[in-house]
Motif scaffolding. Structure first.
Motif, PDB file in Angstrom:
ATOM      1  N   LYS A 160       1.491  -1.604  -0.659  1.00 51.77           N
ATOM      2  CA  LYS A 160       0.431  -0.010   0.068  1.00 51.77           C
ATOM      3  C   LYS A 160       0.532   1.368  -0.525  1.00 51.77           C
ATOM      4  CE  LYS A 160      -0.338   0.025   5.275  1.00 51.77           C
ATOM      5  NZ  LYS A 160      -0.974  -0.194   6.038  1.00 51.77           N
ATOM      6  N   THR A 165     -14.922   7.121  -3.408  1.00 53.73           N
ATOM      7  CA  THR A 165     -13.468   6.734  -3.761  1.00 53.73           C
ATOM      8  C   THR A 165     -13.863   5.325  -5.121  1.00 53.73           C
ATOM      9  OG1 THR A 165     -12.985   7.395  -1.702  1.00 53.73           O
ATOM     10  CG2 THR A 165     -11.408   5.638  -2.252  1.00 53.73           C
ATOM     11  N   VAL A 222     -15.933   0.947  -1.934  1.00 56.04           N
ATOM     12  CA  VAL A 222     -14.378   0.832  -1.932  1.00 56.04           C
ATOM     13  C   VAL A 222     -13.985   2.013  -0.967  1.00 56.04           C
ATOM     14  CG1 VAL A 222     -12.246   1.836  -2.972  1.00 56.04           C
ATOM     15  CG2 VAL A 222     -13.426   1.110  -4.418  1.00 56.04           C
ATOM     16  N   GLY A 250      -8.115   5.184  -0.073  1.00 56.09           N
ATOM     17  CA  GLY A 250      -8.243   4.797  -1.172  1.00 56.09           C
ATOM     18  C   GLY A 250      -8.258   6.517  -1.649  1.00 56.09           C
ATOM     19  N   LEU A 273     -11.488   3.665  -8.998  1.00 55.64           N
ATOM     20  CA  LEU A 273     -11.042   2.282  -8.906  1.00 55.64           C
ATOM     21  C   LEU A 273     -10.650   1.433 -10.745  1.00 55.64           C
ATOM     22  CD1 LEU A 273     -10.161  -0.557  -8.209  1.00 55.64           C
ATOM     23  CD2 LEU A 273     -11.740  -1.451  -7.225  1.00 55.64           C
ATOM     24  N   VAL A 304      -6.570  -0.864  -2.658  1.00 55.84           N
ATOM     25  CA  VAL A 304      -7.619  -1.202  -2.744  1.00 55.84           C
ATOM     26  C   VAL A 304      -8.890  -2.113  -2.763  1.00 55.84           C
ATOM     27  CG1 VAL A 304      -9.357   0.268  -3.979  1.00 55.84           C
ATOM     28  CG2 VAL A 304      -7.211   1.335  -3.772  1.00 55.84           C
ATOM     29  N   TYR A 312      -3.900   4.267   5.210  1.00 54.60           N
ATOM     30  CA  TYR A 312      -4.280   4.228   3.758  1.00 54.60           C
ATOM     31  C   TYR A 312      -5.706   4.766   3.532  1.00 54.60           C
ATOM     32  CZ  TYR A 312      -7.415   2.133   0.521  1.00 54.60           C
ATOM     33  OH  TYR A 312      -8.664   1.642  -0.180  1.00 54.60           O
TER      34      TYR A 312
END
Length: 723
Positions: free
Chosen positions: A271, A354, A321, A284, A358, A310, A282
């Motif tokens: 990460k 978020t 997410v 995302g 992705l 993620v 973390y």
């Protein structure tokens, strides 16, 4: 040594997170942290940021950030206190020692590390503990009034005006040592991990006194004391600067040692971390935005660490997410509050933005680059292991869960373009996207950036992934997702548009400057026509359907989309250019950067107060927004070189204005190099706007190094011809 256990006081602000699905977990065994001697030289970095001195140390055993804070003559003593703070990325863990002058006279105590710069710290490593040591100087007799050992989350809550729940403070051991020193230790709620902080007098400094009658404080004499901070928690595997960057970008290590060392400190094999010291874990959104802005220079290992982290944390029940992970002592505490005996990590799933990053990140690497295409099959065949509830699920399955959610929630608006079918912040939440302070959206529930940029960009990415062979269960997405994206691109801006007639605009700006008590020019001579901009969100708290605050979130649409509605695109670029070219409070520009919010046209004192220079998302500057605006305008200007160039490219006047705005933006960026790696900064006015750190006004400090603020390693001014 004899340990005396104490109790301490106080309460803690919590964050909603997903509960671990297992009802219990065994107490972990203490890790074996022993390693052979490190083959590589330790990495050290010193960053002065008054009133804070920042020291970074990394070797094969551990990574650590040490902050020594000492008030200056100009410091607000209600905010800035003498302290030693140690932050470890592993477990988002730390130590805080808050000091006060024994005399009680604030401002008289100064502290510093004995050796400055690269030689200030040494590592601690044995089979049980890793940590850091150094020597701290006191200019007068001092008292350690508040120790916090265990969680950065606890330290962050305390420093931002809260307090620490007794659960984190009720197992301290205090010991006076034979050498005149003292040790504080605390066993975490897991019953295994122990954090230890020891001070030892040097150079004839007085022995430390334990004040049992005064809430178990420690008194130090004038002089130098060695400190050792250590703990026995499993460490992360760091990516070196060479491992972080592509071979072609390796020259940046010599050219920008500060930024590349900082990037390495935030980069690990599984990460990338958001920032230090406050967000040393973390996030995302932060990691994917950073990846997308820095992708040209990032190695495959760094990119896959981002996307893999993620996917590991996707909520398998609905595809959401993870925004922020919760680890270590804080996770155990939250589990206990939910009646779960477990040390398992948890995830915060309250954000609505978020999810969309992705598929965008996946497309940008696994579809748009050759290395990504070649590594795709092996990568998506991996199975998740971070969250117990995701064990055994392939990365491909987790990615599809998120894509299915996006398609599901995007569908209603494609069928009926009404405000109710836009994407809204979750019920019961005050935040939902990057402006995640309580006042960040001005009470709005339907964010501008999410609906006008991220939703259509996420849909475009899903279509591209489908055409590349992803989501075989949904072959129709290759066309349907593009159709959905077109509707979202073309039909969402109108909900957020605000038009202010010229005469009203002049009056509003003048009244804003006067009522807010700002000693700045009104610059109303720059208002030569009606003002058009797009508000932060819909469903504002003052009855207006749009939150009437000008902002920099245009950058999302410029960076993520190549829209094709020519009339709309030309007008949209034109109004963005105006806000960059017009100085605050008419527009967004200042000598210190673009302000991420400008409430001058709201005509409401509530907005003026809630978006001030001491608000986290107020009239302040965020580095990554400068980077994304620069990269986004470059993307749009870059479209002018092709055969299908948009109409604005051939509109000589408009193109020149956009180019002028782009160059004006970069002139501002180039004038503030010392700030660009910071998270956020504010200002004061003295014959011009001058940089002032946000922490000079409020207890919320800016991270001295933020992941998405390191994106200027990759984002640069491009040449598009003369303006």
């Amino acid at each position: 040594m004899v340990y005396l256990t104490i109790l301490a006081t106080v309460a803690l602000i919590t964050t909603a997170v997903a509960r671990p699905q297992s009802s219990s977990s065994p107490t972990p065994a203490a890790p074996d942290l022993s390693k052979s001697t490190c083959e590589e030289t330790a990495s050290r970095l010193y960053l002065p940021d008054p009133p804070h001195d920042n020291y970074f140390y990394s070797d094969c055993h551990t990574s650590v950030h040490v902050i020594v804070t000492s008030p200056r003559s100009e410091s607000d003593l209600k905010i800035v206190k003498p302290r030693l703070l140690v932050a470890w990325p592993a477990g988002n863990s730390g130590v805080l020692a808050l000091f006060a002058p024994e005399s009680g006279q604030e401002g008289t105590l100064n502290i510093s590390l004995k050796s400055s710069g690269d030689s200030a710290l040494d590592s601690i490593n044995d089979s049980n503990h890793v940590g850091i040591s150094g020597s701290i100087d006191f200019n007068t007799t001092a008292r350690l009034t508040v120790p916090i050992l265990g969680s950065i989350r606890s330290i962050r809550d305390f420093t931002e005006g809260g307090s620490v729940n007794q659960d984190f403070q009720n197992s301290f051991g205090f010991a006076l040592n034979a050498d005149g020193g003292a040790t504080i230790n605390r066993t975490w709620l897991d019953g295994v991990t122990t954090t230890t902080l020891t001070f030892t007098p040097l150079n004839s400094a007085k022995a430390i006194v334990l004040n049992r009658e005064a809430a178990w404080t420690l008194t130090f004499g004038t002089g130098t004391y060695r400190f050792e901070a250590s703990y026995n928690y499993p460490q992360l595997e760091q990516l070196s600067p060479q491992e972080d960057l592509t071979g072609a970008a390796s020259g940046l290590i010599a050219q920008n040692p500060d930024q590349t060392t900082s990037l390495s400190f935030l980069s690990y094999t599984d990460k990338l971390l958001a920032g230090t010291w406050r967000f040393l874990t973390y996030f995302g959104r932060d990691s994917m935005i950073s990846m997308l802005l820095m992708q040209p220079i990032l190695s495959e290992a760094a990119i896959e660490a981002v996307i893999g982290s993620v996917l590991e944390r996707v909520n398998r029940t609905d595809g959401t997410v993870c925004h922020e992970e919760v680890l270590g002592d804080y996770a155990t505490w939250l589990n206990r509050k939910d009646g779960i005996k477990s040390n398992a990590p948890r995830c915060d799933y309250k954000m609505i933005d978020t999810d969309f990053y992705l598929p965008i990140a996946m497309t940008s690497y696994f579809v748009d680059t050759e290395p990504g295409k070649q590594r795709s099959d092996a990568f998506f065949s991996k199975t998740a292991s971070f969250l117990a509830e995701n064990n055994g699920l392939k990365y491909s399955q987790l990615a599809q869960l998120t894509a299915e959610k996006i398609m599901r929630i995007a569908t209603p608006f494609t069928q009926s373009q009404v405000m109710e079918n836009l994407i809204h912040i979750k019920d019961g939440e005050q935040v939902g996207e990057w402006r995640d302070s309580n006042q960040g959206l001005g009470g709005g529930r339907t964010p501008y950036d999410v609906n006008t940029a991220l939703v259509p960009a996420g849909l475009r990415a899903i279509a591209a992934l489908s055409r590349a062979g992803f989501f075989s269960n949904h072959p129709d997405w290759s066309d349907v997702a593009d159709q959905y994206a077109q509707i979202w691109e073309d039909e969402t801006l109108r909900f957020f548009q605000i038009n202010v007639p010229q005469t009203n605009a002049v009056s509003l700006v003048q009244n804003y400057v006067s009522s807010a008590g700002l000693s700045i020019p009104t610059n109303t001579d720059q208002i030569v026509g009606d003002i058009t901009y797009y508000g932060l969100a819909l469903n504002g708290s003052v009855g207006d359907p749009v939150v009437p605050v000008m902002n920099t979130d245009d950058c999302f649409r410029h960076f993520f989309l190549n829209t094709t509605n020519q009339t709309q695109l030309s007008a949209y670029l034109g109004q963005t250019a105006n806000h960059i070219l017009q100085p605050f409070p008419v527009g967004l520009s200042s000598d210190v950067g673009l302000f991420v919010a400008n409430p001058a046209y709201s005509g409401d004192a509530v907005f003026a107060t809630g978006f001030s220079q001491d608000d986290y998302h107020g009239t302040v500057v965020w580095s990554w927004q400068l980077a994304m605006m620069g990269a986004g305008l470059a993307r749009q200007l870059g479209r002018c070189g092709g055969s299908d160039a948009p109409d604005f490219c051939t509109d000589t006047t408009l193109h020149a204005k956009i180019l002028s705005a782009y160059n004006r933006l970069w002139d501002i960026i180039d004038a503030n190099p010392d700030q660009l790696s910071h998270e956020v900064w504010s200002w004061r006015y003295d014959n011009g706007f001058k940089v002032e750190q946000l922490g000079a006004f409020i207890s919320t400090e800016s991270n001295v190094r933020q992941l998405w603020s390191l994106t200027f390693l990759a984002v640069h001014r491009e040449k598009f011809g003369s303006s």
